[in-house]
Motif scaffolding. Structure first.
Motif, PDB file in Angstrom:
ATOM      1  N   LEU A  45       0.831  -1.196   0.000  1.00 45.11           N
ATOM      2  CA  LEU A  45       0.000   0.000   0.000  1.00 45.11           C
ATOM      3  C   LEU A  45       0.867   1.248   0.000  1.00 45.11           C
ATOM      4  O   LEU A  45       1.881   1.292   0.690  1.00 45.11           O
ATOM      5  CB  LEU A  45      -0.875   0.052   1.262  1.00 45.11           C
ATOM      6  CG  LEU A  45      -1.915  -1.028   1.458  1.00 45.11           C
ATOM      7  CD1 LEU A  45      -2.419  -1.020   2.886  1.00 45.11           C
ATOM      8  CD2 LEU A  45      -3.073  -0.823   0.504  1.00 45.11           C
ATOM      9  N   GLN A  46       0.441   2.260  -0.746  1.00 50.61           N
ATOM     10  CA  GLN A  46       1.059   3.577  -0.668  1.00 50.61           C
ATOM     11  C   GLN A  46      -0.058   4.568  -0.387  1.00 50.61           C
ATOM     12  O   GLN A  46      -1.050   4.621  -1.117  1.00 50.61           O
ATOM     13  CB  GLN A  46       1.771   3.958  -1.964  1.00 50.61           C
ATOM     14  CG  GLN A  46       2.406   5.343  -1.875  1.00 50.61           C
ATOM     15  CD  GLN A  46       2.907   5.859  -3.205  1.00 50.61           C
ATOM     16  OE1 GLN A  46       2.331   5.620  -4.241  1.00 50.61           O
ATOM     17  NE2 GLN A  46       4.006   6.596  -3.157  1.00 50.61           N
ATOM     18  N   THR A  47       0.098   5.350   0.682  1.00 48.01           N
ATOM     19  CA  THR A  47      -0.900   6.357   1.031  1.00 48.01           C
ATOM     20  C   THR A  47      -0.412   7.739   0.601  1.00 48.01           C
ATOM     21  O   THR A  47       0.764   7.917   0.260  1.00 48.01           O
ATOM     22  CB  THR A  47      -1.172   6.371   2.547  1.00 48.01           C
ATOM     23  OG1 THR A  47       0.035   6.748   3.222  1.00 48.01           O
ATOM     24  CG2 THR A  47      -1.653   5.010   3.036  1.00 48.01           C
ATOM     25  N   LEU A  48      -1.308   8.708   0.651  1.00 43.27           N
ATOM     26  CA  LEU A  48      -0.911  10.090   0.349  1.00 43.27           C
ATOM     27  C   LEU A  48       0.197  10.546   1.290  1.00 43.27           C
ATOM     28  O   LEU A  48       1.092  11.287   0.895  1.00 43.27           O
ATOM     29  CB  LEU A  48      -2.105  11.029   0.467  1.00 43.27           C
ATOM     30  CG  LEU A  48      -3.061  11.048  -0.716  1.00 43.27           C
ATOM     31  CD1 LEU A  48      -4.284  11.898  -0.402  1.00 43.27           C
ATOM     32  CD2 LEU A  48      -2.377  11.548  -1.970  1.00 43.27           C
ATOM     33  N   GLU A  49       0.150  10.074   2.526  1.00 41.50           N
ATOM     34  CA  GLU A  49       1.180  10.424   3.508  1.00 41.50           C
ATOM     35  C   GLU A  49       2.563   9.921   3.090  1.00 41.50           C
ATOM     36  O   GLU A  49       3.585  10.498   3.464  1.00 41.50           O
ATOM     37  CB  GLU A  49       0.800   9.848   4.868  1.00 41.50           C
ATOM     38  CG  GLU A  49       1.657  10.324   6.008  1.00 41.50           C
ATOM     39  CD  GLU A  49       1.074   9.900   7.343  1.00 41.50           C
ATOM     40  OE1 GLU A  49       1.120  10.730   8.273  1.00 41.50           O
ATOM     41  OE2 GLU A  49       0.587   8.763   7.453  1.00 41.50           O
ATOM     42  N   ALA A  76       3.272  15.006   0.478  1.00 38.34           N
ATOM     43  CA  ALA A  76       2.264  14.757   1.507  1.00 38.34           C
ATOM     44  C   ALA A  76       1.831  16.030   2.218  1.00 38.34           C
ATOM     45  O   ALA A  76       0.671  16.161   2.632  1.00 38.34           O
ATOM     46  CB  ALA A  76       2.794  13.743   2.517  1.00 38.34           C
ATOM     47  N   ASP A  77       2.730  16.998   2.334  1.00 37.83           N
ATOM     48  CA  ASP A  77       2.435  18.228   3.084  1.00 37.83           C
ATOM     49  C   ASP A  77       1.361  19.100   2.431  1.00 37.83           C
ATOM     50  O   ASP A  77       0.775  19.961   3.083  1.00 37.83           O
ATOM     51  CB  ASP A  77       3.717  19.039   3.290  1.00 37.83           C
ATOM     52  CG  ASP A  77       4.408  19.406   1.987  1.00 37.83           C
ATOM     53  OD1 ASP A  77       4.379  18.590   1.038  1.00 37.83           O
ATOM     54  OD2 ASP A  77       4.983  20.507   1.915  1.00 37.83           O
ATOM     55  N   VAL A  78       1.050  18.887   1.157  1.00 34.12           N
ATOM     56  CA  VAL A  78       0.040  19.716   0.496  1.00 34.12           C
ATOM     57  C   VAL A  78      -1.383  19.193   0.697  1.00 34.12           C
ATOM     58  O   VAL A  78      -2.336  19.848   0.300  1.00 34.12           O
ATOM     59  CB  VAL A  78       0.328  19.887  -1.021  1.00 34.12           C
ATOM     60  CG1 VAL A  78       1.678  20.506  -1.253  1.00 34.12           C
ATOM     61  CG2 VAL A  78       0.166  18.578  -1.759  1.00 34.12           C
ATOM     62  N   PHE A  79      -1.513  18.005   1.319  1.00 33.42           N
ATOM     63  CA  PHE A  79      -2.827  17.415   1.500  1.00 33.42           C
ATOM     64  C   PHE A  79      -3.337  17.630   2.922  1.00 33.42           C
ATOM     65  O   PHE A  79      -2.564  17.605   3.874  1.00 33.42           O
ATOM     66  CB  PHE A  79      -2.784  15.908   1.202  1.00 33.42           C
ATOM     67  CG  PHE A  79      -2.430  15.606  -0.220  1.00 33.42           C
ATOM     68  CD1 PHE A  79      -3.371  15.748  -1.226  1.00 33.42           C
ATOM     69  CD2 PHE A  79      -1.155  15.198  -0.557  1.00 33.42           C
ATOM     70  CE1 PHE A  79      -3.046  15.480  -2.540  1.00 33.42           C
ATOM     71  CE2 PHE A  79      -0.814  14.927  -1.874  1.00 33.42           C
ATOM     72  CZ  PHE A  79      -1.761  15.069  -2.869  1.00 33.42           C
ATOM     73  N   PRO A  80      -4.653  17.808   3.080  1.00 34.01           N
ATOM     74  CA  PRO A  80      -5.227  17.929   4.422  1.00 34.01           C
ATOM     75  C   PRO A  80      -4.992  16.634   5.213  1.00 34.01           C
ATOM     76  O   PRO A  80      -4.957  15.541   4.634  1.00 34.01           O
ATOM     77  CB  PRO A  80      -6.721  18.134   4.174  1.00 34.01           C
ATOM     78  CG  PRO A  80      -6.883  18.395   2.720  1.00 34.01           C
ATOM     79  CD  PRO A  80      -5.664  17.904   2.033  1.00 34.01           C
TER      80      PRO A  80
END
Length: 135
Positions: free
Chosen positions: A31-35, A40-44
């Motif tokens: 798995l790869q998450t947005l984090e 990653a820092d641009v996402f809520p």
């Protein structure tokens, strides 16, 4: 080598679904998450756990998924996942595990064409077709 891969899209529950499929089918899940992405820092924070890409691999099978959808996600009945097995016992095992929480089912049974076949719609709304060629 060319191949066709089943790629599923979810509304934030890709990890849960792919872990369920891993419990049912076995295999290695990546798995790869947005984090986990470089930006990653641009996402809520509430989106950082969303899955960018998931891959479940076992014995030549590859099932992929994501939470990344840029339009309204509508589950339809035009796509199914066909799961073949190397034995009747293996197919029965896959069917019984994926059947948990399913909303509709066509029980596994011998067909007039001499195979074992069944289908169900799992708890995530995905249709699975099960097939074993009886020799």
């Amino acid at each position: 080598m060319s191949q066709i891969i089943t790629y599923l899209t979810f509304n934030g529950n890709c990890r849960e679904a792919m872990e369920f499929y891993q419990e049912c089918l076995g295999g290695e899940l990546k798995l790869q998450t947005l984090e986990d992405t470089p930006r990653a820092d641009v996402f809520p924070d509430q989106l950082k756990g969303f899955v960018v890409q998931a891959a479940l691999e076992k014995d030549g099978m590859l099932l992929m998924g994501t939470d990344m959808v840029d339009r309204e996600l509508v589950r339809g009945n035009s796509i199914s996942i066909l799961l073949g097995a190397s034995s009747e016992e293996q197919l029965q095992e896959y069917y019984q595990k994926l059947k948990k929480g399913s909303v509709s089912a066509h029980p596994l049974g011998k067909t007039h064409w001499g195979n074992l076949f069944g289908s169900l719609v799992d708890k995530y709304g995905n249709e699975w077709l099960f097939h074993y060629h009886i020799k």
